[in-house]
Motif scaffolding. Structure first.
Motif, mmCIF file in Angstrom:
data_model
loop_
_atom_site.group_PDB
_atom_site.id
_atom_site.type_symbol
_atom_site.label_atom_id
_atom_site.label_comp_id
_atom_site.label_asym_id
_atom_site.label_seq_id
_atom_site.Cartn_x
_atom_site.Cartn_y
_atom_site.Cartn_z
ATOM 1 N N THR A 28 25.192 42.396 50.179
ATOM 2 C CA THR A 28 25.710 43.375 49.243
ATOM 3 C C THR A 28 26.877 44.120 49.848
ATOM 4 O OG1 THR A 28 25.163 45.344 47.943
ATOM 5 C CG2 THR A 28 24.090 45.120 50.066
ATOM 6 N N PHE A 29 27.825 44.531 49.017
ATOM 7 C CA PHE A 29 28.882 45.394 49.524
ATOM 8 C C PHE A 29 28.808 46.766 48.869
ATOM 9 C CE2 PHE A 29 32.487 43.486 46.621
ATOM 10 C CZ PHE A 29 31.851 43.934 45.501
ATOM 11 N N SER A 30 27.596 47.092 48.394
ATOM 12 C CA SER A 30 27.429 48.361 47.706
ATOM 13 C C SER A 30 27.624 49.562 48.623
ATOM 14 C CB SER A 30 26.051 48.427 47.043
ATOM 15 O OG SER A 30 25.029 48.332 48.017
ATOM 16 N N ASN A 31 27.579 49.354 49.932
ATOM 17 C CA ASN A 31 27.795 50.450 50.872
ATOM 18 C C ASN A 31 29.209 50.472 51.440
ATOM 19 O OD1 ASN A 31 25.107 51.343 50.684
ATOM 20 N ND2 ASN A 31 24.458 49.810 52.179
ATOM 21 N N ASN A 32 30.070 49.652 50.892
ATOM 22 C CA ASN A 32 31.401 49.498 51.465
ATOM 23 C C ASN A 32 32.497 49.776 50.451
ATOM 24 O OD1 ASN A 32 29.693 46.818 52.721
ATOM 25 N ND2 ASN A 32 30.509 48.352 54.114
ATOM 26 N N ALA A 33 33.610 50.262 50.977
ATOM 27 C CA ALA A 33 34.794 50.372 50.139
ATOM 28 C C ALA A 33 35.319 48.974 49.816
ATOM 29 C CB ALA A 33 35.870 51.172 50.865
ATOM 30 N N VAL A 34 35.924 48.849 48.665
ATOM 31 C CA VAL A 34 36.506 47.579 48.227
ATOM 32 C C VAL A 34 37.928 47.838 47.759
ATOM 33 C CG1 VAL A 34 36.339 45.681 46.581
ATOM 34 C CG2 VAL A 34 34.262 46.662 47.572
ATOM 35 N N ILE A 51 38.473 51.423 46.003
ATOM 36 C CA ILE A 51 37.419 52.289 45.488
ATOM 37 C C ILE A 51 36.396 52.515 46.590
ATOM 38 C CG2 ILE A 51 36.078 50.353 44.552
ATOM 39 C CD1 ILE A 51 35.443 52.218 42.133
ATOM 40 N N SER A 52 35.883 53.713 46.660
ATOM 41 C CA SER A 52 34.884 54.031 47.680
ATOM 42 C C SER A 52 33.566 53.346 47.358
ATOM 43 C CB SER A 52 34.681 55.542 47.755
ATOM 44 O OG SER A 52 34.174 56.019 46.507
ATOM 45 N N TRP A 53 32.637 53.368 48.302
ATOM 46 C CA TRP A 53 31.388 52.648 48.115
ATOM 47 C C TRP A 53 30.610 53.174 46.909
ATOM 48 C CZ3 TRP A 53 26.595 54.917 48.079
ATOM 49 C CH2 TRP A 53 26.528 56.233 48.535
ATOM 50 N N SER A 54 30.697 54.461 46.662
ATOM 51 C CA SER A 54 29.948 55.043 45.555
ATOM 52 C C SER A 54 30.689 54.960 44.238
ATOM 53 C CB SER A 54 29.655 56.516 45.858
ATOM 54 O OG SER A 54 30.863 57.254 45.866
ATOM 55 N N GLY A 55 31.976 54.650 44.313
ATOM 56 C CA GLY A 55 32.802 54.704 43.111
ATOM 57 C C GLY A 55 33.306 56.103 42.821
ATOM 58 N N THR A 78 29.722 43.738 41.980
ATOM 59 C CA THR A 78 31.015 43.319 41.450
ATOM 60 C C THR A 78 31.953 44.511 41.340
ATOM 61 O OG1 THR A 78 29.958 41.542 40.175
ATOM 62 C CG2 THR A 78 32.188 42.173 39.534
ATOM 63 N N VAL A 79 33.204 44.258 41.664
ATOM 64 C CA VAL A 79 34.270 45.234 41.497
ATOM 65 C C VAL A 79 35.283 44.668 40.512
ATOM 66 C CG1 VAL A 79 36.208 46.350 42.660
ATOM 67 C CG2 VAL A 79 33.964 46.315 43.748
ATOM 68 N N TYR A 80 35.845 45.521 39.702
ATOM 69 C CA TYR A 80 36.784 45.100 38.668
ATOM 70 C C TYR A 80 38.139 45.776 38.868
ATOM 71 C CZ TYR A 80 32.311 43.971 36.514
ATOM 72 O OH TYR A 80 31.041 43.489 36.272
ATOM 73 N N ASP A 92 51.743 37.549 41.305
ATOM 74 C CA ASP A 92 51.375 37.407 42.712
ATOM 75 C C ASP A 92 49.951 36.864 42.779
ATOM 76 O OD1 ASP A 92 52.514 39.599 45.356
ATOM 77 O OD2 ASP A 92 51.673 37.581 45.478
ATOM 78 N N VAL A 93 49.514 36.609 43.991
ATOM 79 C CA VAL A 93 48.105 36.299 44.232
ATOM 80 C C VAL A 93 47.410 37.607 44.604
ATOM 81 C CG1 VAL A 93 46.436 34.976 45.568
ATOM 82 C CG2 VAL A 93 48.659 33.974 45.004
ATOM 83 N N TYR A 94 46.313 37.902 43.941
ATOM 84 C CA TYR A 94 45.575 39.144 44.165
ATOM 85 C C TYR A 94 44.291 38.833 44.930
ATOM 86 C CZ TYR A 94 48.743 41.649 41.140
ATOM 87 O OH TYR A 94 49.870 42.235 40.602
ATOM 88 N N TYR A 95 44.077 39.604 45.981
ATOM 89 C CA TYR A 95 42.940 39.393 46.867
ATOM 90 C C TYR A 95 42.008 40.592 46.833
ATOM 91 C CZ TYR A 95 45.720 35.625 48.895
ATOM 92 O OH TYR A 95 46.460 34.476 49.077
ATOM 93 N N CYS A 96 40.745 40.305 46.854
ATOM 94 C CA CYS A 96 39.715 41.323 46.973
ATOM 95 C C CYS A 96 39.276 41.377 48.436
ATOM 96 C CB CYS A 96 38.535 40.930 46.079
ATOM 97 S SG CYS A 96 37.078 41.945 46.243
#
Length: 127
Positions: A28-34, A51-55, A78-80, A92-96
């Motif tokens: 999970t990446f729920s504890n991480n910034a994305v 976005i921060s881990w909490s949103g 999931t992040v949007y 461009d190419v967009y990377y998460c």
């Protein structure tokens, strides 16, 4: 190690919208910034949004502020990135990507603090 898979890219028209998704698996990446970066071939990544881990906090490049919105659903891992009022220069190419450590506000746009990257999704905006 978390695996990230981007989707939702494609061809959009100037002034139109696209929504990118970044799904995590393996951990999970729920504890991480994305964050989302974009990168033309053979160039350094360009920060788009994070976005921060909490949103609870989000960060945007000046070029997209007011047009793009980053959000996350930790239950879906999931992040949007909602991209409105597209511009041709956004092609461009967009990377998460995600970090493994807590970030300070002034670190979110730093390519170097992120460790796991997806393979990218192509966004092409026609004029």
């Amino acid at each position: 190690q978390v695996q990230l898979v981007e989707s939702g890219g494609g061809l959009g028209q100037a002034g139109g919208s696209l929504r990118l998704s970044c799904a995590a698996s393996g951990r999970t990446f729920s504890n991480n910034a994305v964050a989302w970066f974009r990168r033309a071939p053979r160039k350094d990544g360009v920060f788009v949004a994070a976005i921060s881990w909490s949103g609870g906090s989000s960060h945007y490049a000046d070029s997209v502020r007011g047009r793009f919105t980053i959000s996350r659903d930790n239950a879906k891992n999931t992040v949007y990135l909602q991209m409105n009022r597209l511009r041709p220069e956004g092609t461009d190419v967009y990377y998460c990507t995600t970090s493994t450590v807590p970030l300070l506000d002034n670190e979110y746009d730093d390519w170097a603090v992120y460790t796991s990257w997806g393979r990218g999704t192509q966004v092409t905006v026609s004029s």
